[in-house]
Design a protein around this motif. Structure first.
Motif, PDB file in Angstrom:
ATOM      1  N   ASP A  86       0.991  -1.131   0.017  1.00  0.00           N
ATOM      2  CA  ASP A  86      -0.038   0.053   0.062  1.00  0.00           C
ATOM      3  C   ASP A  86       0.926   1.388  -0.053  1.00  0.00           C
ATOM      4  O   ASP A  86       0.285   2.418   0.243  1.00  0.00           O
ATOM      5  N   LYS A  87       2.298   1.236  -0.126  1.00  0.00           N
ATOM      6  CA  LYS A  87       3.154   2.287  -0.257  1.00  0.00           C
ATOM      7  C   LYS A  87       3.385   2.952   1.098  1.00  0.00           C
ATOM      8  O   LYS A  87       3.794   4.207   0.990  1.00  0.00           O
ATOM      9  N   SER A  88       2.676   2.320   2.307  1.00  0.00           N
ATOM     10  CA  SER A  88       2.860   2.909   3.501  1.00  0.00           C
ATOM     11  C   SER A  88       4.351   3.018   3.941  1.00  0.00           C
ATOM     12  O   SER A  88       5.034   2.005   3.480  1.00  0.00           O
ATOM     13  N   LEU A  89       4.671   3.753   4.900  1.00  0.00           N
ATOM     14  CA  LEU A  89       6.144   3.739   5.437  1.00  0.00           C
ATOM     15  C   LEU A  89       6.351   2.258   6.140  1.00  0.00           C
ATOM     16  O   LEU A  89       5.429   1.814   6.776  1.00  0.00           O
ATOM     17  N   SER A  90       7.849   1.928   6.133  1.00  0.00           N
ATOM     18  CA  SER A  90       8.006   0.792   6.843  1.00  0.00           C
ATOM     19  C   SER A  90       9.240   0.985   7.771  1.00  0.00           C
ATOM     20  O   SER A  90       9.928   1.965   7.218  1.00  0.00           O
ATOM     21  N   ALA A  91       9.302   0.522   8.806  1.00  0.00           N
ATOM     22  CA  ALA A  91      10.594   0.590   9.501  1.00  0.00           C
ATOM     23  C   ALA A  91      11.057  -0.759  10.087  1.00  0.00           C
ATOM     24  O   ALA A  91      10.291  -1.903  10.365  1.00  0.00           O
ATOM     25  N   GLN A  92      12.432  -0.920  10.534  1.00  0.00           N
ATOM     26  CA  GLN A  92      12.799  -2.165  11.019  1.00  0.00           C
ATOM     27  C   GLN A  92      14.076  -1.993  11.975  1.00  0.00           C
ATOM     28  O   GLN A  92      14.845  -0.972  11.804  1.00  0.00           O
ATOM     29  N   PHE A  93      14.058  -2.486  12.912  1.00  0.00           N
ATOM     30  CA  PHE A  93      15.520  -2.853  13.682  1.00  0.00           C
ATOM     31  C   PHE A  93      15.727  -4.251  13.800  1.00  0.00           C
ATOM     32  O   PHE A  93      15.119  -5.170  13.707  1.00  0.00           O
ATOM     33  N   GLU A  94      16.931  -4.477  14.102  1.00  0.00           N
ATOM     34  CA  GLU A  94      17.584  -5.782  14.193  1.00  0.00           C
ATOM     35  C   GLU A  94      18.772  -5.987  15.201  1.00  0.00           C
ATOM     36  O   GLU A  94      19.774  -5.171  14.997  1.00  0.00           O
ATOM     37  N   HIS A  95      18.739  -7.065  16.077  1.00  0.00           N
ATOM     38  CA  HIS A  95      19.636  -7.087  17.051  1.00  0.00           C
ATOM     39  C   HIS A  95      20.023  -8.687  16.890  1.00  0.00           C
ATOM     40  O   HIS A  95      19.074  -9.643  16.588  1.00  0.00           O
ATOM     41  N   SER A  96      21.254  -9.126  16.972  1.00  0.00           N
ATOM     42  CA  SER A  96      21.614 -10.470  17.037  1.00  0.00           C
ATOM     43  C   SER A  96      21.903 -10.886  18.749  1.00  0.00           C
ATOM     44  O   SER A  96      22.432  -9.936  19.220  1.00  0.00           O
TER      45      SER A  96
END
Length: 275
Positions: free
Chosen positions: A241-251
């Motif tokens: 839907d072309k909305s914003l997306s965010a992500q964080f990642e830890h190991s």
């Protein structure tokens, strides 16, 4: 029923579908790799600004890895030709660095995985180019909270589904969408291994978490619906839907008393704004 395999830090680890339980040697290897990954993202905070290309950031990431005696795990991985993934605005993950110029208000995820002495330090963070909108800031803040709530649920005796349940509940409270098409994963000497760590799950389900397990927690949260699609390049995943997306990642690792985050920022720059 899930298979667990005790592995020594110097042993050859095969992709056999088992969940690896690592020894202290593995912890030491992952601490070094995770520390370098975190330091690289710390340095990226100075690089991200309007007018900069994603390709120039990728060049800097590659240089930092090589200077530290590491190699980019993504370079050549399944034909991927870059040292990081850089995903802007409505790109969920696996954005390909290139000539794209950052604009004021862009939000972006930078995902790096240096390979240090055979160990993979996999982590990503969100960054702001200039001044993002209030709704973009809120999405980024909540996504970071989702990751940290998932990490808080990761402890010995818990179930893998407890992580996804914690993430999904928090995202849903803001009416954000949790991406299902991509998930976290086991890692160590292998870049991607068992188990798969889904970010929307039912509590009390999935494999039992045991000390020595290494895996990533990397929720992708959309401002709109959770659905994703992959573009024709075979890598770039975007919101439908072309909305914003965010992500964080830890190991992280499961320990006897809880968990250890291998990729925590040594300067406290785990979530923007990076002052």
């Amino acid at each position: 029923m899930h298979d667990y395999q005790l592995v020594d830090g110097d042993s050859t680890v095969y992709r056999d579908g088992s969940i690896k339980l690592h020894t202290p040697a593995g912890f030491e290897g992952m601490r070094k790799a995770g520390r370098l990954a975190a330091e690289i993202l710390d340095a990226c905070a100075e690089l991200v600004k309007p007018g900069v290309t994603t390709g120039s950031i990728d060049d800097a990431v590659r240089g930092m890895m090589l200077d530290a005696g590491a190699v980019p795990a993504t370079l050549g991985y399944r034909g991927y030709a870059h040292s990081s993934c850089i995903s802007i605005n409505h790109v969920i993950c696996h954005g390909i660095p290139g000539d794209k110029v950052l604009k004021d208000g862009d939000i972006l995820n930078i995902d790096v995985t240096p390979l240090v002495d055979g160990w993979h330090g996999d982590t990503s963070r969100m960054f702001y180019a200039g001044e993002p909108s209030l709704k973009a800031r809120k999405l980024v803040e909540v996504t970071y909270e989702c990751m940290m709530l998932g990490i808080a649920a990761a402890k010995p005796g818990a179930r893998l589904g407890d992580i996804g349940a914690a993430i999904e509940a928090h995202a849903n409270s803001f009416r954000y969408g949790v991406v299902r098409e991509f998930c976290g994963h086991g890692l160590g000497r292998l870049f991607h291994d068992a188990p798969e760590v889904v970010h929307a799950a039912r509590a009390g389900t999935g494999p039992e978490l045991r000390p020595g397990m290494f895996f990533t927690i990397e929720p992708m949260i959309n401002l709109g619906k959770p659905w994703a699609k992959v573009l024709g390049d075979g890598w770039t995943a975007v919101t439908r839907d072309k909305s914003l997306s965010a992500q964080f990642e830890h190991s992280i690792a499961i320990t006897e008393t809880g968990n250890e985050i291998f990729t925590k920022s040594p300067t406290g720059r785990d979530c923007p704004p990076y002052v």
